[in-house]
Design an enzyme around this catalytic site. Structure first.
Site, mmCIF file in Angstrom:
data_model
loop_
_atom_site.group_PDB
_atom_site.id
_atom_site.type_symbol
_atom_site.label_atom_id
_atom_site.label_comp_id
_atom_site.label_asym_id
_atom_site.label_seq_id
_atom_site.Cartn_x
_atom_site.Cartn_y
_atom_site.Cartn_z
ATOM 1 N N ASP A 265 58.913 40.154 13.104
ATOM 2 C CA ASP A 265 60.110 39.341 13.306
ATOM 3 C C ASP A 265 61.295 40.156 12.768
ATOM 4 O OD1 ASP A 265 61.943 37.402 13.886
ATOM 5 O OD2 ASP A 265 60.841 35.765 12.943
HETATM 6 C C1 BGC Z 1 63.572 34.574 14.800
HETATM 7 C C2 BGC Z 1 62.755 34.962 16.025
HETATM 8 C C3 BGC Z 1 63.666 35.569 17.053
HETATM 9 C C4 BGC Z 1 64.372 36.769 16.429
HETATM 10 C C5 BGC Z 1 65.298 37.473 17.387
HETATM 11 C C6 BGC Z 1 64.444 35.696 14.282
HETATM 12 O O1 BGC Z 1 65.372 35.208 13.365
HETATM 13 O O2 BGC Z 1 62.717 34.117 13.781
HETATM 14 O O3 BGC Z 1 62.118 33.830 16.533
HETATM 15 O O4 BGC Z 1 62.954 35.917 18.205
HETATM 16 O O5 BGC Z 1 65.160 36.313 15.328
HETATM 17 O O6 BGC Z 1 66.399 36.705 17.676
#
Ligand code: BGC
Length: 755
Positions: A265
């Site tokens: 993530d």
């Molecule tokens: C989130 C993800 C997301 C990523 C990109 C993170 O803060 O937890 O679910 O895909 O950001 O935006």
């Protein structure tokens, strides 16, 4: 093969992944290429292949980009949020997007339809929009469990039950991937709350982890072969999930056979070398610090070259392994695509709405109703999604009052004027106005207090009242019991006063719950005639609400989480959203804060949601699986048969009411040699086609053995199907059983089976 021909071939094969080239690769060629490519990459190139291009640098406004290696013709791969549609901020002029995205209903709405075909179609619709802007991988679906009603991202997740989650998640992945775009299961694993998510250590025992939190991922990996999996921010039993080799290499890759890309993530974990050696293939969004740190770890011997090579190889293999339909995929006609997606968003929203109450059958609305009074801010500024990376910047949203006017209902002029003066000015594009949805919603203000006199005057101008109560969730924070689960004094007195005045005049009062998750209903539900949960229903929500209220469509959504009477009664409430500890085991890093809760122990083990409620025999406001229809269904001829790979539960469903509708059949089971019926669990389900009055349909629910297996941790057996007598229940909710049957299952006690 010379290096030159190799390069030419590689360029063709790699480019075809991204450019709809007609060439297909054979597996022999692929393995030859992989070795060759790998041996010709420099260390720096290898490091670049496993790290994204960086947060700041996002060509074409995508969420993330992998690094290209130009001398091999390896292009960028574009990664794009998210589960409810494609997240591009088209209102910014920097990028000339060829499409305006559709905001589909949020994940909970889709799951509440219990309709795998419908969810597949939504996935297909999202995938087609992604293809229009040449996105390669969608960062969704999110298939964590809704462990607690206050979980901040529950709206992006499907259910409190892992089998429902896994099945609906598989349909979404299959839909997205059917058009040649990859899907990403996220967040692996145990991202069931958001408070201090980057430093939160989840303590959970192996059996509970396997049987609940990993189970949906396992089903989706095995049934839909997602192109990618994203690890979570949180730690699991003291280890960052992105640095956990047991989780990534042992369980996901070896036991389940996952062969796609594992990405982190955004800015999670602490140590890139540990991430790569644990089995991560892509560190996202990637930075020069990540690259420098990997280089240093290689020099010091902390990270071995073969570990880096393994990650690179998997990235290359994924790039060389286009989805079957990719090479023949054609861009759809844009106008038709958007038109279809608009109606799909409406159908999906209507199918996921859940009718909780319909006292005196006041719904569907009767012909004598032409003017409606709309109370509650959410009637005017309806919430169509939560905040965060899943929020879609759509071109419009249909608020509930607009839905009403599309169905030619008038509204109380007095109330309309009061609300026009009270509410902030609405901007139809406001979802784009604050950075794709992180932060706060400027339209979110407290409910207005109405005097009884005002309500009396409004009542004279209307034949019915609709009160919308709304709650806005968002990524990075959990909801609170006081502000979100409970209804406020103002809300309660609004519901009470409107109900007294309207019901005295025999005029119906309907509450619409524009919420992401369960709220308290016990203290006010009896005041009103009907309650419809519209959830955060996407851009077509207002129209879909009136599809249901008018009876144009029979409600057929069922709850995918239990609605407790009191929040504090839930076992998962204890210690939520975590405790502040003095342990300094966890290094502080981007996003994590040691002064905030850093630990949650899942002491309740499997007693989550309906399992908790059934096992401890609590009374519940609305049970898991519950949903009313405008008709009734009867079940007959239930029959359970063991087959070589599964159990088949067949039955006949008859629509015994006056109007057409689709039923949701749920099959629960319990090993009755071992456990009492209160330990029953959902094992399969089926949404029927629309049945006309008096029409019957034969329905078959097929339950693979995998769904009946338990994880034996005590004897180290892993997954196994215990033999013995099992009771199967065909039901309309976890608490409304219609028929049951016991059969002897021949099991498998062998300890060899694992995975
Ligand atoms: C989130 C993800 C997301 C990523 C990109 C993170 O803060 O937890 O679910 O895909 O950001 O935006």
């Amino acid at each position: 093969m010379t290096m030159k021909t190799l390069r030419q071939l590689t360029i063709v094969t790699l480019l075809c992944v991204f450019c709809n080239n007609n060439a297909k690769t054979s597996s022999d060629l692929m393995s030859y290429d992989l070795k060759e490519i790998l041996s010709n990459l420099s260390v720096q190139e290898k490091i670049e292949l496993v790290t994204g291009v960086g947060y700041e640098y996002s060509p074409k406004g995508m969420t993330g980009y992998t690094t290209s290696i130009e001398r091999f013709g390896i292009p960028h791969m574009a990664l794009l949020d998210g589960p409810q549609g494609i997240r591009i901020d088209w209102s910014k002029k920097d990028f000339n997007y060829s499409i305006r995205p559709t905001a589909f209903p949020t994940a909970t709405v889709l799951a509440s339809s219990w309709d795998e075909n419908l969810v597949f179609k939504v996935g297909e619709g999202i995938g087609k929009e992604a293809r229009h802007i040449y996105a390669d991988i969608i960062l969704g679906p999110g298939i964590n469990l809704q462990r607690n009603p206050l979980g901040g991202r529950n709206f992006e997740y499907y259910s409190e039950d892992p089998i429902l989650t896994g099945r609906i998640g598989s349909s979404m992945v299959q839909g997205i991937q059917s058009v040649g775009v990859g899907a990403t299961l996220k967040h692996f694993v145990a991202n069931n709350s958001e408070t201090n998510r980057a430093a939160l250590n989840i303590i959970v025992d192996e059996k509970t982890l396997r049987e609940l939190y990993l189970r949906g991922f396992k089903i989706a990996v095995q049934d839909s072969q997602p192109r990618a999996v994203m690890t979570a921010y949180n730690l699991l039993n003291g280890v960052h999930t992105s640095q956990d080799s047991k989780l990534i290499t042992q369980i996901l890759k070896k036991e389940w056979g996952f062969d796609g890309i594992v990405m982190t993530d955004w800015k999670s974990g602490t140590d890139p070398a540990k991430q790569i050696s644990a089995g991560v293939n892509l560190i996202m969004p990637g930075s020069s610090n990540d690259r420098a740190s990997i280089k240093k770890s290689l020099q010091s011997g902390k990270l071995r070259m073969e570990q880096l090579d393994r990650s690179v190889k998997e990235v290359l293999r994924a790039a060389l392994n286009p989805l079957p339909t990719l090479s023949s995929y054609k861009l759809s006609n844009k106008e038709n695509l958007l038109k279809n997606n608009r109606s799909l968003a409406r159908v999906a929203a209507a199918n996921g709405m859940v009718l909780l109450r319909n006292k005196g059958k006041k719904l569907p609305l009767k012909g004598n109703i032409s003017e409606i009074a709309f109370f509650g801010n959410g009637s005017y500024h309806s919430l169509i999604s939560g905040l965060g990376s899943g929020r879609v910047c759509s071109t419009y949203r249909v608020n509930i009052i607009e839905g009403a006017s599309n169905f030619s209902y008038g509204q109380s002029k007095l109330l309309e004027e009061i609300m026009r003066n009270y509410l902030p000015k609405s901007n139809p594009h406001s979802v784009c106005d604050y950075g794709g949805g992180f932060g706060q919603d400027p339209e979110l203000i407290d409910e207005r207090n109405f005097s009884e006199k005002e309500i009396g005057l409004i009542e004279r101008q209307s034949d019915a009242a609709i009160i919308t109560l709304r709650r806005l969730p968002g990524e990075g924070q959990d909801l609170s019991e006081e502000d979100h689960f409970e209804v406020s004094q103002t809300e309660r007195s609004l519901v009470r006063s409107v109900s007294e005045i309207y019901r005295n005049k025999k005029k119906p009062v309907i509450v619409i719950l524009n919420v992401p998750a369960p709220i308290e209903t016990e203290s006010w539900a009896d005041f009103v005639d009907a309650i419809l949960v519209s959830w955060l229903g996407g851009q077509e929500m207002g129209n879909a609400v009136f599809d249901i209220l008018t009876g144009k469509q029979n409600p057929s959504g069922h709850l995918t989480a239990s609605w407790p009477k009191k929040y504090s009664e839930l076992q998962s409430a204890h210690g939520f959203p975590g405790i502040v500890t003095s342990e300094k085991l966890i290094p502080i890093f981007a996003g994590g804060d040691m002064a905030k809760p850093t630990k949650i122990e899942y002491l309740e083990q499997d007693a989550v949601g309906y399992r908790d409620i059934l096992q401890s025999q609590k009374s519940v406001a609305y049970p898991f699986g519950f949903g009313l229809h405008y008709t009734e269904f009867e079940l007959s001829n239930m029959n359970v048969k063991q087959r070589p790979h599964n159990v088949e539960v067949s039955m006949t469903i008859t629509n015994t009411g006056e109007v057409s509708g689709a039923d949701v059949i749920q099959v629960y089971s319990v090993n009755s040699d071992k456990d009492d019926v209160k330990y029953r669990e959902l094992k399969g389900f089926r949404k029927t086609d629309i049945l006309s009055p008096k029409q019957s349909a034969d329905v078959m629910v097929t339950i693979p053995y995998r769904e009946l297996e338990i994880f034996d941790n005590d004897n180290g057996c892993g997954w196994m199907l215990e033999q013995g007598s099992y009771q199967f229940f065909a039901a309309h909710s976890s608490q409304h059983i219609m028929s049951s049957q016991i059969i002897e299952l021949k099991g498998d006690h062998s300890c060899e089976k694992n995975g």
